[in-house]
Design an enzyme around this catalytic site. Structure first.
Site, PDB file in Angstrom:
ATOM      1  N   ILE A   1       0.830  -1.286  -0.105  1.00  0.00           N
ATOM      2  CA  ILE A   1      -0.040   0.004   0.203  1.00  0.00           C
ATOM      3  C   ILE A   1       0.862   1.316  -0.033  1.00  0.00           C
ATOM      4  CG2 ILE A   1      -2.034  -1.175   1.111  1.00  0.00           C
ATOM      5  CD1 ILE A   1      -0.884   0.501   3.550  1.00  0.00           C
TER       6      ILE A   1
ATOM      7  N   TYR B   1       6.789   4.583   2.419  1.00  0.00           N
ATOM      8  CA  TYR B   1       6.735   3.570   1.478  1.00  0.00           C
ATOM      9  C   TYR B   1       8.486   3.234   1.158  1.00  0.00           C
ATOM     10  CZ  TYR B   1       5.747   1.481  -3.168  1.00  0.00           C
ATOM     11  OH  TYR B   1       5.572   0.640  -4.332  1.00  0.00           O
TER      12      TYR B   1
HETATM   13  P1  NDP Z   1      -2.563  -2.222  -6.192  1.00  0.00           P
HETATM   14  O1  NDP Z   1      -3.049  -1.421  -5.022  1.00  0.00           O
HETATM   15  O2  NDP Z   1      -3.201  -2.268  -7.387  1.00  0.00           O
HETATM   16  O3  NDP Z   1      -3.052  -3.899  -5.479  1.00  0.00           O
HETATM   17  C1  NDP Z   1      -2.270  -4.244  -4.352  1.00  0.00           C
HETATM   18  C2  NDP Z   1      -3.259  -5.319  -3.873  1.00  0.00           C
HETATM   19  O4  NDP Z   1      -2.893  -5.762  -2.711  1.00  0.00           O
HETATM   20  C3  NDP Z   1      -4.744  -5.029  -3.579  1.00  0.00           C
HETATM   21  O5  NDP Z   1      -5.543  -6.009  -4.065  1.00  0.00           O
HETATM   22  C4  NDP Z   1      -4.906  -4.756  -2.259  1.00  0.00           C
HETATM   23  O6  NDP Z   1      -6.018  -4.982  -1.448  1.00  0.00           O
HETATM   24  C5  NDP Z   1      -3.683  -5.957  -1.585  1.00  0.00           C
HETATM   25  N1  NDP Z   1      -3.409  -5.833  -0.375  1.00  0.00           N
HETATM   26  C6  NDP Z   1      -3.058  -4.529   0.441  1.00  0.00           C
HETATM   27  N2  NDP Z   1      -2.875  -4.703   1.585  1.00  0.00           N
HETATM   28  C7  NDP Z   1      -3.070  -5.901   1.946  1.00  0.00           C
HETATM   29  C8  NDP Z   1      -2.972  -6.624   3.045  1.00  0.00           C
HETATM   30  N3  NDP Z   1      -2.635  -5.927   4.186  1.00  0.00           N
HETATM   31  N4  NDP Z   1      -3.114  -7.805   3.136  1.00  0.00           N
HETATM   32  C9  NDP Z   1      -3.575  -8.377   1.803  1.00  0.00           C
HETATM   33  N5  NDP Z   1      -3.539  -7.638   0.613  1.00  0.00           N
HETATM   34  C10 NDP Z   1      -3.418  -6.671   0.757  1.00  0.00           C
HETATM   35  O7  NDP Z   1      -0.922  -2.317  -6.232  1.00  0.00           O
HETATM   36  P2  NDP Z   1       0.034  -2.919  -7.500  1.00  0.00           P
HETATM   37  O8  NDP Z   1      -0.545  -3.759  -8.217  1.00  0.00           O
HETATM   38  O9  NDP Z   1       0.389  -1.517  -7.988  1.00  0.00           O
HETATM   39  O10 NDP Z   1       1.272  -3.128  -6.781  1.00  0.00           O
HETATM   40  C11 NDP Z   1       1.745  -4.456  -6.295  1.00  0.00           C
HETATM   41  C12 NDP Z   1       3.156  -4.386  -5.627  1.00  0.00           C
HETATM   42  O11 NDP Z   1       4.088  -3.780  -6.429  1.00  0.00           O
HETATM   43  C13 NDP Z   1       2.975  -3.600  -4.396  1.00  0.00           C
HETATM   44  O12 NDP Z   1       3.890  -4.189  -3.319  1.00  0.00           O
HETATM   45  C14 NDP Z   1       3.723  -2.036  -4.647  1.00  0.00           C
HETATM   46  O13 NDP Z   1       4.282  -1.486  -3.763  1.00  0.00           O
HETATM   47  C15 NDP Z   1       4.578  -2.796  -5.866  1.00  0.00           C
HETATM   48  N6  NDP Z   1       4.934  -1.694  -6.776  1.00  0.00           N
HETATM   49  C16 NDP Z   1       4.044  -0.939  -7.595  1.00  0.00           C
HETATM   50  C17 NDP Z   1       4.647  -0.301  -8.435  1.00  0.00           C
HETATM   51  C18 NDP Z   1       3.531   0.554  -9.473  1.00  0.00           C
HETATM   52  O14 NDP Z   1       4.096   1.252 -10.190  1.00  0.00           O
HETATM   53  N7  NDP Z   1       2.261  -0.090  -9.616  1.00  0.00           N
HETATM   54  C19 NDP Z   1       6.113   0.246  -8.512  1.00  0.00           C
HETATM   55  C20 NDP Z   1       6.831  -0.154  -7.747  1.00  0.00           C
HETATM   56  C21 NDP Z   1       6.318  -1.325  -6.831  1.00  0.00           C
HETATM   57  P3  NDP Z   1      -7.038  -3.796  -1.161  1.00  0.00           P
HETATM   58  O15 NDP Z   1      -7.833  -3.542  -2.454  1.00  0.00           O
HETATM   59  O16 NDP Z   1      -7.877  -4.339  -0.022  1.00  0.00           O
HETATM   60  O17 NDP Z   1      -6.071  -2.664  -0.800  1.00  0.00           O
END
Ligand code: NDP
Length: 239
Positions: free
Chosen positions: A84, A146
């Site tokens: 997040i 973050y």
């Molecule tokens: P999204 O916000 O699109 O998806 C993240 C998913 O993780 C959501 O379904 C969310 O559920 C779930 N989630 C969050 N917190 C928890 C929790 N405590 N327990 C279980 N599930 C949880 O993120 P992205 O797909 O963009 O990112 C995925 C990963 O990649 C992350 O770790 C992010 O930091 C990393 N990242 C992404 C980048 C980008 O440009 N998109 C760049 C660099 C890194 P909910 O809907 O409930 O929040």
């Protein structure tokens, strides 16, 4: 690339959408039995053979899931993808948001690693891939929480790689650059345009760009790669 032995289980956290959903799809395509973990599910995505609703910050819930899965088969792969953001300039950041981001993005992956490692060590096999970020490597204004959590994940990965290399277990990070998902759609459009202008490849990344790297790191072709941070960012950062 050698095929994945049928029935081996891959846990993917945050698998309901974005990068996690693409990872679940790609792993399923190459033969993994994917157990997706998320806080909620939309009901549309069928990529995961198993769907589990839990919060990665809840160690007991994660450990219970791992115990149930290990009664069904071998967990060969853990992908720590759930993450997040709670962005704010550090001197205005709510301390609760600093702690929350560390809890989800760093303690969550620790919980999952802690739960799967004993089984992997007993079998002398296993792979762990965690999603860090380009912003852990370069810093980012507004993301002290973050960037700290994602940099911590790199240190944790290298330590676990050392602890488990002799047991045939690899532990690596992927550091995505700018990837088009709901997380980045929340960024104001002016900042998004400025970020795009800094990507040498001339486009933002897709969740599939990251999923392909996970498939590689999870495959036998990557057996000799451990403790590494693989950047997937269109050339934006070359440390
Ligand atoms: P999204 O916000 O699109 O998806 C993240 C998913 O993780 C959501 O379904 C969310 O559920 C779930 N989630 C969050 N917190 C928890 C929790 N405590 N327990 C279980 N599930 C949880 O993120 P992205 O797909 O963009 O990112 C995925 C990963 O990649 C992350 O770790 C992010 O930091 C990393 N990242 C992404 C980048 C980008 O440009 N998109 C760049 C660099 C890194 P909910 O809907 O409930 O929040």
């Amino acid at each position: 690339m050698s095929p994945t032995p049928p029935g081996r289980i891959a846990i993917v956290t945050g698998a309901a959408r974005g990068i996690g959903a693409a990872i679940a799809h790609a792993l399923t395509e190459v033969g993994w039995r994917v157990a997706g973990v998320d806080r909620s599910w939309s009901g549309e995505d069928e990529a995961c053979a198993i769907r589990e609703t839990l919060d990665v910050t809840d160690y007991e819930a994660v450990a219970n899931l791992v115990a149930r899965l290990e009664a069904e088969g071998e967990i060969g792969l853990l992908v720590n993808n759930a993450g997040i953001t709670r962005d704010a300039i550090a001197h205005k950041m709510d301390p609760a948001d600093f702690r929350l981001v560390l809890e989800v993005n760093l303690v969550g992956p620790f919980n999952a690693c802690r739960a799967v490692l004993p089984g992997m060590r007993a079998r002398n096999a296993g792979k762990i891939v965690s999603l860090t970020s380009m912003n852990a490597l370069r810093g980012a204004a507004g993301q002290a929480n973050y960037a700290a959590a994602k940099a911590g994940l790199i240190g944790m990965t290298k330590s676990m790689a050392l602890e488990n290399a002799g047991k045939g277990i690899t532990v690596n990070c992927i550091a995505p650059g700018y990837i088009e998902t709901e997380m980045t759609r929340a960024i104001p459009s002016q900042l998004r345009e400025a970020e795009l202008a800094r990507i040498p490849a001339g486009r933002v990344g897709t969740p599939e760009d990251i999923a392909g790297t996970v498939v590689f790191l999870a495959s036998p072709a990557a057996d000799f790669i451990t403790g590494q941070v693989i950047s997937v960012n269109g050339g934006q950062l070359m440390p």
